[in-house]
Design a protein around this motif. Structure first.
Motif, mmCIF file in Angstrom:
data_model
loop_
_atom_site.group_PDB
_atom_site.id
_atom_site.type_symbol
_atom_site.label_atom_id
_atom_site.label_comp_id
_atom_site.label_asym_id
_atom_site.label_seq_id
_atom_site.Cartn_x
_atom_site.Cartn_y
_atom_site.Cartn_z
ATOM 1 N N PRO A 16 -0.782 4.653 67.571
ATOM 2 C CA PRO A 16 -0.385 4.022 66.302
ATOM 3 C C PRO A 16 0.005 5.039 65.224
ATOM 4 N N SER A 17 -0.709 6.137 65.170
ATOM 5 C CA SER A 17 -0.375 7.182 64.197
ATOM 6 C C SER A 17 1.001 7.782 64.514
ATOM 7 N N LEU A 18 1.275 8.000 65.790
ATOM 8 C CA LEU A 18 2.591 8.489 66.200
ATOM 9 C C LEU A 18 3.677 7.478 65.821
ATOM 10 N N CYS A 19 3.372 6.204 65.986
ATOM 11 C CA CYS A 19 4.344 5.161 65.623
ATOM 12 C C CYS A 19 4.650 5.217 64.126
ATOM 13 N N ASN A 20 3.635 5.420 63.304
ATOM 14 C CA ASN A 20 3.876 5.557 61.862
ATOM 15 C C ASN A 20 4.812 6.731 61.582
ATOM 16 N N TYR A 45 -4.546 -2.428 67.145
ATOM 17 C CA TYR A 45 -3.398 -1.525 67.195
ATOM 18 C C TYR A 45 -2.491 -1.779 65.986
ATOM 19 N N LEU A 46 -2.179 -3.049 65.743
ATOM 20 C CA LEU A 46 -1.300 -3.404 64.622
ATOM 21 C C LEU A 46 -1.945 -3.065 63.282
ATOM 22 N N GLN A 47 -3.257 -3.196 63.188
ATOM 23 C CA GLN A 47 -3.956 -2.872 61.945
ATOM 24 C C GLN A 47 -3.866 -1.384 61.608
ATOM 25 N N GLN A 48 -3.602 -0.554 62.613
ATOM 26 C CA GLN A 48 -3.482 0.883 62.388
ATOM 27 C C GLN A 48 -2.071 1.302 61.960
ATOM 28 N N LEU A 49 -1.121 0.380 62.045
ATOM 29 C CA LEU A 49 0.234 0.685 61.597
ATOM 30 C C LEU A 49 0.312 0.504 60.093
ATOM 31 N N ASP A 50 1.089 1.337 59.447
ATOM 32 C CA ASP A 50 1.292 1.216 58.007
ATOM 33 C C ASP A 50 1.898 -0.165 57.734
ATOM 34 N N PRO A 51 1.308 -0.955 56.830
ATOM 35 C CA PRO A 51 1.803 -2.315 56.585
ATOM 36 C C PRO A 51 3.294 -2.398 56.255
ATOM 37 N N GLN A 52 3.850 -1.358 55.643
ATOM 38 C CA GLN A 52 5.270 -1.404 55.308
ATOM 39 C C GLN A 52 6.167 -1.432 56.557
ATOM 40 N N TYR A 53 5.613 -1.055 57.720
ATOM 41 C CA TYR A 53 6.416 -1.000 58.944
ATOM 42 C C TYR A 53 6.245 -2.231 59.835
ATOM 43 N N LEU A 54 5.326 -3.111 59.513
ATOM 44 C CA LEU A 54 5.058 -4.252 60.388
ATOM 45 C C LEU A 54 6.279 -5.149 60.566
ATOM 46 N N GLN A 55 7.162 -5.219 59.575
ATOM 47 C CA GLN A 55 8.356 -6.058 59.687
ATOM 48 C C GLN A 55 9.379 -5.470 60.669
ATOM 49 N N ARG A 56 9.051 -4.322 61.265
ATOM 50 C CA ARG A 56 9.914 -3.699 62.275
ATOM 51 C C ARG A 56 9.322 -3.809 63.679
ATOM 52 N N VAL A 57 8.230 -4.561 63.819
ATOM 53 C CA VAL A 57 7.489 -4.627 65.078
ATOM 54 C C VAL A 57 7.731 -5.949 65.789
ATOM 55 N N VAL A 58 7.958 -5.855 67.105
ATOM 56 C CA VAL A 58 8.093 -7.016 67.988
ATOM 57 C C VAL A 58 6.972 -6.918 69.020
ATOM 58 N N VAL A 59 6.253 -8.020 69.249
ATOM 59 C CA VAL A 59 5.175 -8.003 70.247
ATOM 60 C C VAL A 59 5.618 -8.700 71.527
ATOM 61 N N HIS A 60 5.179 -8.129 72.651
ATOM 62 C CA HIS A 60 5.483 -8.706 73.972
ATOM 63 C C HIS A 60 4.393 -9.668 74.419
ATOM 64 N N GLN A 61 3.180 -9.427 73.991
ATOM 65 C CA GLN A 61 2.060 -10.293 74.354
ATOM 66 C C GLN A 61 1.405 -10.796 73.068
#
Length: 195
Positions: A16-20, A45-61
């Motif tokens: 998650p940190s790498l994703c940020n 996992y999603l909680q560890q992403l910076d909230p400003q980036y969540l609108q760029r995330v697609v989940v498969h499961q």
């Protein structure tokens, strides 16, 4: 040309940190693909992403997390997707799927925002997953007639992006060429430079 980064299937603590860092480097779309993870693991996992980036995330499961976190969208695995035409599950929520044949590309995929077609080249992340060998002229026709943007997936490297564009793809899904490197952010920046 759109670049979509897909996560490795297993969850690792530094990911998650790498994703940020990848988002900060310009990543526009991240597909979180964790096929064996429980809903709580993906939530953490999603909680560890910076909230400003969540609108760029697609989940498969665990598609319910898309609403909980106001994510960009959901991805349907081939075996789990509804038959075409796909219904829009929520206004503004992107929907994608995986395709593996040109016949599938030509289906009536209403309400599908994009799809991955694979494998275009031999996979980097899946050992023994060889290129499908799509006939170039038939591939060009299918991509031209597709009702949604189609992204190449499988064996995509920075050097192959011009070929992918020439084939007629609207974008590319990347995985192994980024995550198998010692520095995934530097590997992603190579893709950015090639674009």
């Amino acid at each position: 040309m759109q670049l979509v980064l897909i996560t490795p299937p297993a969850i690792s603590k530094p990911e998650p940190s790498l994703c940020n860092s990848l988002f900060a480097a310009g990543l526009q779309v991240l597909h979180v693909r964790k096929p064996t993870a429980a809903v709580q693991e993906v939530r953490q996992y999603l909680q560890q992403l910076d909230p400003q980036y969540l609108q760029r995330v697609v989940v498969h499961q665990h598609h319910e997390l898309a609403s909980e976190f106001a994510l960009k969208g959901i991805h349907f695995k081939e075996k789990d997707r509804p038959a075409p035409p796909l219904l829009r599950t929520r206004p503004g929520l992107y929907q994608s799927t995986s395709l593996h044949s040109l016949t599938d590309v030509l289906q009536d995929w209403q309400n599908l925002d994009y799809a991955f077609l694979s494998p275009i080249f031999d996979s980097i992340s899946k050992e023994g997953y060889a290129a499908a060998g799509f006939e170039p002229a038939q591939l060009a026709v299918a991509l031209d007639q597709a009702q949604m943007p189609v992204y190449a997936l499988g064996g995509i490297t920075p050097e192959r992006l011009p070929v992918v564009r020439e084939m007629g793809f609207a974008g590319a899904g990347i995985l192994g060429a980024v995550w198998s490197q010692e520095d995934p952010v530097a590997a992603f920046l190579e893709f950015q430079q090639q674009l």
